[in-house]
Design a protein around this motif. Structure first.
Motif, PDB file in Angstrom:
ATOM      1  N   SER A  13       0.825  -1.209   0.000  1.00 37.92           N
ATOM      2  CA  SER A  13       0.000   0.000   0.000  1.00 37.92           C
ATOM      3  C   SER A  13       0.857   1.257   0.000  1.00 37.92           C
ATOM      4  O   SER A  13       0.591   2.207  -0.749  1.00 37.92           O
ATOM      5  N   ALA A  14       1.897   1.279   0.827  1.00 36.55           N
ATOM      6  CA  ALA A  14       2.759   2.457   0.938  1.00 36.55           C
ATOM      7  C   ALA A  14       3.515   2.713  -0.359  1.00 36.55           C
ATOM      8  O   ALA A  14       3.623   3.864  -0.824  1.00 36.55           O
ATOM      9  N   ILE A  15       4.028   1.647  -0.978  1.00 37.69           N
ATOM     10  CA  ILE A  15       4.785   1.804  -2.220  1.00 37.69           C
ATOM     11  C   ILE A  15       3.861   2.207  -3.362  1.00 37.69           C
ATOM     12  O   ILE A  15       4.213   3.047  -4.210  1.00 37.69           O
ATOM     13  N   LEU A  16       2.648   1.651  -3.391  1.00 33.08           N
ATOM     14  CA  LEU A  16       1.683   2.023  -4.430  1.00 33.08           C
ATOM     15  C   LEU A  16       1.274   3.493  -4.275  1.00 33.08           C
ATOM     16  O   LEU A  16       1.134   4.214  -5.274  1.00 33.08           O
ATOM     17  N   LEU A  17       1.108   3.949  -3.043  1.00 30.13           N
ATOM     18  CA  LEU A  17       0.791   5.351  -2.793  1.00 30.13           C
ATOM     19  C   LEU A  17       1.922   6.254  -3.289  1.00 30.13           C
ATOM     20  O   LEU A  17       1.682   7.268  -3.960  1.00 30.13           O
TER      21      LEU A  17
END
Length: 230
Positions: A13-17
């Motif tokens: 989630s953090a990397i996609l954000l």
């Protein structure tokens, strides 16, 4: 969800954000037509991570077809203005390259997380994470009223984008659980060639000879890869 799975979902989630923010910044600083060719970098980055992290290798023919597909996508995306050196050193292009690196990592993590949990749970978790971060940012900047007015003014567009985007990510996640992640992302990235084909058929756009070659190469490679893993 196990502790390890939770950490992987959080990282996904953090990397996609981060990838999404960088992608939007690249499009703000440069034109889509200028940064579009670098999006093909997602494929080798995803494939490299799949090989290094989970030892997912490809057969020689599969590697050849993936490389052929990437080459075709780059040819489709290249336009006459790319011949100028200054186009390749614009801030938007550099930002696009960085965004592609993060997007490649996100692609791999979505596929990997879908394998250790399941595709629907992975997409649900990512959506909740992104929605939470976005809502916190909007409310902390006192933009709640604007959010409500924007939703009211663009209901159909928001619903359409939400449905299509989720269907795309869920489809990719499911594909990544049954075929190699590198092949799943390679086939999915052929949307660039499909968009060019729709431009020709619907908008009557004219492609340069190298773009026509890239279109045939990319679509042919995507079909061959799909048939190979079917």
């Amino acid at each position: 969800i196990t502790n390890d799975a939770f950490l992987i979902l959080m990282a996904t989630s953090a990397i996609l954000l981060t990838a999404a923010i960088l992608d939007f910044e690249a499009l703000k600083k440069g034109k889509l037509a200028v940064v579009e060719p670098v999006y093909a970098l997602e494929v080798p980055i995803t494939a490299l991570l799949a090989f290094v992290v989970i030892s997912e290798g490809l057969a020689a023919l599969e590697i050849f077809l993936v490389v052929l597909l990437i080459t075709g996508l780059v040819l489709v995306s290249l336009r006459s203005h790319h011949s100028a050196l200054k186009r390749w050193i614009e801030k938007g292009v550099i930002m696009g390259i960085i965004a592609s690196l993060f997007m490649g990592a996100a692609n791999f993590l979505v596929g990997f997380a879908s394998r250790i949990t399941n595709p629907l749970l992975t997409n649900w978790f990512v959506n909740v994470f992104l929605a939470g971060i976005a809502l916190f940012y909007i409310l902390s900047h006192h933009r709640g009223k604007r959010l409500i007015s924007d939703i009211a003014a663009n209901k159909k567009l928001i619903v359409a984008v939400g449905v299509v985007d989720n269907l795309a990510w869920i489809s990719f996640a499911i594909a990544a659980t049954v075929i190699p992640i590198a092949i799943a992302i390679a086939i999915s990235e052929s949307y660039i060639a499909l968009a060019a084909l729709l431009g020709v058929l619907i908008n009557k756009e004219v492609l340069a000879n190298h773009q026509k070659l890239g279109l045939v190469t990319a679509l042919g490679s995507a079909v061959a890869l799909a048939a190979l893993v079917a």
